[in-house]
Design a protein around this motif. Structure first.
Motif, PDB file in Angstrom:
ATOM      1  N   MET A   1       0.833  -1.191   0.000  1.00 16.89           N
ATOM      2  CA  MET A   1       0.000   0.000   0.000  1.00 16.89           C
ATOM      3  C   MET A   1       0.868   1.241   0.000  1.00 16.89           C
ATOM      4  SD  MET A   1      -3.041  -0.947   2.682  1.00 16.89           S
ATOM      5  CE  MET A   1      -1.928  -1.684   3.849  1.00 16.89           C
ATOM      6  N   SER A   2       0.502   2.197  -0.804  1.00 17.68           N
ATOM      7  CA  SER A   2       1.264   3.432  -0.857  1.00 17.68           C
ATOM      8  C   SER A   2       0.806   4.376   0.220  1.00 17.68           C
ATOM      9  CB  SER A   2       1.074   4.104  -2.221  1.00 17.68           C
ATOM     10  OG  SER A   2       1.583   5.410  -2.203  1.00 17.68           O
ATOM     11  N   PRO A   3       1.736   5.078   0.900  1.00 20.67           N
ATOM     12  CA  PRO A   3       1.326   6.050   1.897  1.00 20.67           C
ATOM     13  C   PRO A   3       0.699   7.266   1.278  1.00 20.67           C
ATOM     14  CG  PRO A   3       3.698   6.119   1.576  1.00 20.67           C
ATOM     15  CD  PRO A   3       3.196   4.968   0.802  1.00 20.67           C
ATOM     16  N   ASP A   4       0.883   7.463  -0.008  1.00 14.53           N
ATOM     17  CA  ASP A   4       0.315   8.608  -0.699  1.00 14.53           C
ATOM     18  C   ASP A   4      -0.599   8.131  -1.798  1.00 14.53           C
ATOM     19  OD1 ASP A   4      -0.330  10.930  -1.912  1.00 14.53           O
ATOM     20  OD2 ASP A   4       1.693  11.441  -2.593  1.00 14.53           O
ATOM     21  N   GLU A   5      -1.879   8.047  -1.489  1.00  8.30           N
ATOM     22  CA  GLU A   5      -2.826   7.483  -2.443  1.00  8.30           C
ATOM     23  C   GLU A   5      -3.022   8.389  -3.651  1.00  8.30           C
ATOM     24  OE1 GLU A   5      -7.317   5.569  -2.475  1.00  8.30           O
ATOM     25  OE2 GLU A   5      -6.441   6.294  -0.618  1.00  8.30           O
ATOM     26  N   SER A   6      -2.586   9.651  -3.548  1.00  4.44           N
ATOM     27  CA  SER A   6      -2.736  10.543  -4.687  1.00  4.44           C
ATOM     28  C   SER A   6      -1.968  10.022  -5.900  1.00  4.44           C
ATOM     29  CB  SER A   6      -2.248  11.957  -4.324  1.00  4.44           C
ATOM     30  OG  SER A   6      -0.869  11.952  -4.013  1.00  4.44           O
ATOM     31  N   ALA A   7      -0.991   9.114  -5.662  1.00  9.31           N
ATOM     32  CA  ALA A   7      -0.204   8.554  -6.757  1.00  9.31           C
ATOM     33  C   ALA A   7      -1.069   7.739  -7.702  1.00  9.31           C
ATOM     34  CB  ALA A   7       0.928   7.693  -6.200  1.00  9.31           C
ATOM     35  N   CYS A 163      -0.459  14.865  10.848  1.00 10.47           N
ATOM     36  CA  CYS A 163       0.789  14.248  10.386  1.00 10.47           C
ATOM     37  C   CYS A 163       1.939  15.251  10.285  1.00 10.47           C
ATOM     38  CB  CYS A 163       0.570  13.568   9.039  1.00 10.47           C
ATOM     39  SG  CYS A 163      -0.478  12.098   9.140  1.00 10.47           S
ATOM     40  N   ASP A 164       1.622  16.534  10.222  1.00 17.19           N
ATOM     41  CA  ASP A 164       2.671  17.544  10.154  1.00 17.19           C
ATOM     42  C   ASP A 164       3.491  17.611  11.435  1.00 17.19           C
ATOM     43  OD1 ASP A 164       0.070  18.609  11.118  1.00 17.19           O
ATOM     44  OD2 ASP A 164       1.273  20.383  11.595  1.00 17.19           O
ATOM     45  N   ALA A 165       2.964  17.022  12.514  1.00 17.49           N
ATOM     46  CA  ALA A 165       3.656  17.078  13.806  1.00 17.49           C
ATOM     47  C   ALA A 165       4.763  16.030  13.925  1.00 17.49           C
ATOM     48  CB  ALA A 165       2.646  16.896  14.943  1.00 17.49           C
ATOM     49  N   LEU A 166       4.854  15.104  12.958  1.00 15.24           N
ATOM     50  CA  LEU A 166       5.844  14.032  13.032  1.00 15.24           C
ATOM     51  C   LEU A 166       6.925  14.213  11.974  1.00 15.24           C
ATOM     52  CD1 LEU A 166       3.420  12.758  14.617  1.00 15.24           C
ATOM     53  CD2 LEU A 166       4.163  10.554  13.728  1.00 15.24           C
ATOM     54  N   LYS A 167       8.138  13.876  12.325  1.00 15.45           N
ATOM     55  CA  LYS A 167       9.226  13.848  11.364  1.00 15.45           C
ATOM     56  C   LYS A 167       9.048  12.631  10.456  1.00 15.45           C
ATOM     57  CE  LYS A 167      12.552  16.336  14.240  1.00 15.45           C
ATOM     58  NZ  LYS A 167      13.883  16.318  14.903  1.00 15.45           N
ATOM     59  N   PRO A 168       9.633  12.666   9.255  1.00 14.95           N
ATOM     60  CA  PRO A 168       9.395  11.597   8.270  1.00 14.95           C
ATOM     61  C   PRO A 168       9.620  10.184   8.798  1.00 14.95           C
ATOM     62  CG  PRO A 168      10.513  13.426   7.218  1.00 14.95           C
ATOM     63  CD  PRO A 168      10.452  13.759   8.682  1.00 14.95           C
ATOM     64  N   GLY A 169      10.676   9.972   9.567  1.00 16.80           N
ATOM     65  CA  GLY A 169      10.950   8.630  10.075  1.00 16.80           C
ATOM     66  C   GLY A 169       9.862   8.131  11.005  1.00 16.80           C
ATOM     67  N   ARG A 170       9.423   8.973  11.918  1.00 14.95           N
ATOM     68  CA  ARG A 170       8.353   8.595  12.851  1.00 14.95           C
ATOM     69  C   ARG A 170       7.042   8.404  12.120  1.00 14.95           C
ATOM     70  NH1 ARG A 170       7.168  12.215  17.666  1.00 14.95           N
ATOM     71  NH2 ARG A 170       5.705  10.503  17.999  1.00 14.95           N
ATOM     72  N   LEU A 171       6.789   9.247  11.134  1.00 19.04           N
ATOM     73  CA  LEU A 171       5.538   9.130  10.388  1.00 19.04           C
ATOM     74  C   LEU A 171       5.498   7.824   9.598  1.00 19.04           C
ATOM     75  CD1 LEU A 171       2.866  10.391   9.577  1.00 19.04           C
ATOM     76  CD2 LEU A 171       4.060  11.644   7.764  1.00 19.04           C
ATOM     77  N   ASP A 172       6.627   7.446   9.026  1.00 20.09           N
ATOM     78  CA  ASP A 172       6.674   6.195   8.277  1.00 20.09           C
ATOM     79  C   ASP A 172       6.457   4.998   9.199  1.00 20.09           C
ATOM     80  OD1 ASP A 172       7.109   4.875   5.693  1.00 20.09           O
ATOM     81  OD2 ASP A 172       8.896   4.046   6.654  1.00 20.09           O
ATOM     82  N   ALA A 173       7.028   5.058  10.406  1.00 14.85           N
ATOM     83  CA  ALA A 173       6.826   3.978  11.369  1.00 14.85           C
ATOM     84  C   ALA A 173       5.360   3.907  11.796  1.00 14.85           C
ATOM     85  CB  ALA A 173       7.722   4.199  12.590  1.00 14.85           C
ATOM     86  N   LYS A 174       4.752   5.068  11.979  1.00 18.32           N
ATOM     87  CA  LYS A 174       3.341   5.105  12.348  1.00 18.32           C
ATOM     88  C   LYS A 174       2.481   4.537  11.232  1.00 18.32           C
ATOM     89  CE  LYS A 174      -0.148   6.281  14.933  1.00 18.32           C
ATOM     90  NZ  LYS A 174      -0.354   5.711  16.287  1.00 18.32           N
ATOM     91  N   ARG A 175       2.803   4.882  10.005  1.00 16.59           N
ATOM     92  CA  ARG A 175       2.061   4.358   8.866  1.00 16.59           C
ATOM     93  C   ARG A 175       2.107   2.837   8.843  1.00 16.59           C
ATOM     94  NH1 ARG A 175       3.725   2.379   4.268  1.00 16.59           N
ATOM     95  NH2 ARG A 175       5.845   3.156   4.536  1.00 16.59           N
ATOM     96  N   ARG A 176       3.303   2.275   9.033  1.00 23.48           N
ATOM     97  CA  ARG A 176       3.443   0.813   9.007  1.00 23.48           C
ATOM     98  C   ARG A 176       2.649   0.165  10.146  1.00 23.48           C
ATOM     99  NH1 ARG A 176       8.912   2.195   8.148  1.00 23.48           N
ATOM    100  NH2 ARG A 176       9.425   1.527  10.275  1.00 23.48           N
TER     101      ARG A 176
END
Length: 226
Positions: A1-7, A163-176
């Motif tokens: 699954m893509s984290p960015d469905e706009s793709a 989601c703007d409150a998280l840095k990319p690494g934390r956001l990716d971990a949260k997504r997973r």
């Protein structure tokens, strides 16, 4: 699954979402009990989530209005289903928040019973957008609501807020983490949307997804009437 469905969305779908949510949107009904529900009409999309998850802010961001849905600093303040008419094509339903710690057990049980009955019996309900705060770990109440949606056989789409409150690494971990939980629920729609009402992240994607649902429903209705 893509984290960015706009793709996977075309520019035409993005534009259809923009046009839909640029339509006039007005509050038209508030229901505290199931016998007060408005008659079924156009397709409905319901917004669910823990108290203070950002439901009102997301609805306001999607419709481009600052005060359409009122946010409250007091968890659990919203006690009714609030219905908003979007251009006579879609109804947005703001559901009461769940998981507020100060609520008595009986209040929580009443919420669950009312929500389950609404979710199971509302024939025009197309999807529930289940909002989760990206900054906060999944709570037992979040999983309980996912199970309730499974039992009601209502498709739900998870939307991460703030989601703007998280840095990319934390956001990716949260997504997973959230995608792993979604995989356990048969009613979960298999695309997670990451959003921020502050920056506009994911808002176009969410609008386009809702417009696609509306168009599919209108096409089915036209076919049935032909």
């Amino acid at each position: 699954m893509s984290p960015d469905e706009s793709a996977v969305l075309t520019p035409e779908q993005i534009e259809a979402g923009r046009l839909l949510f640029a339509s006039e949107c007005t509050f038209f009904f508030g229901s505290q009990t199931l016998d007060q529900l408005p008659p079924p009409g156009v397709a409905e999309i319901a917004f669910a989530g823990r108290s203070n998850v950002g439901k009102s802010s997301l609805i306001n961001a999607m419709t481009g209005r600052n005060r359409l849905a009122r946010a409250s600093s007091e968890p659990g303040r919203t006690k009714q289903l609030n219905f908003f008419n979007l251009g006579d094509r879609l109804t947005l339903v703001d559901m009461p928040g769940y998981g507020f710690a100060k609520a008595a057990k009986a209040v929580k049980e009443d919420w669950q019973n009312m929500m389950f009955t609404y979710l199971r019996g509302r024939t025009v309900l197309q999807r529930v957008l289940l909002l989760l705060d990206a900054r906060i770990e999944l709570k037992p109440s979040d999983r309980d609501v996912m199970e309730l949606l499974d039992k009601a056989a209502v498709v739900f789409q998870v939307v991460l807020t703030k989601c703007d409150a998280l840095k990319p690494g934390r956001l990716d971990a949260k997504r997973r983490e959230v995608e792993a939980e979604m995989a356990r629920h048969p009613a979960a729609y298999p695309h997670l949307v990451l959003t921020s009402s502050e920056t506009g992240m994911g808002i176009d994607t969410l609008r386009a997804e809702m417009a696609r649902l509306v168009e599919m429903g209108e096409a089915r209705q036209a076919h049935a009437e032909s």
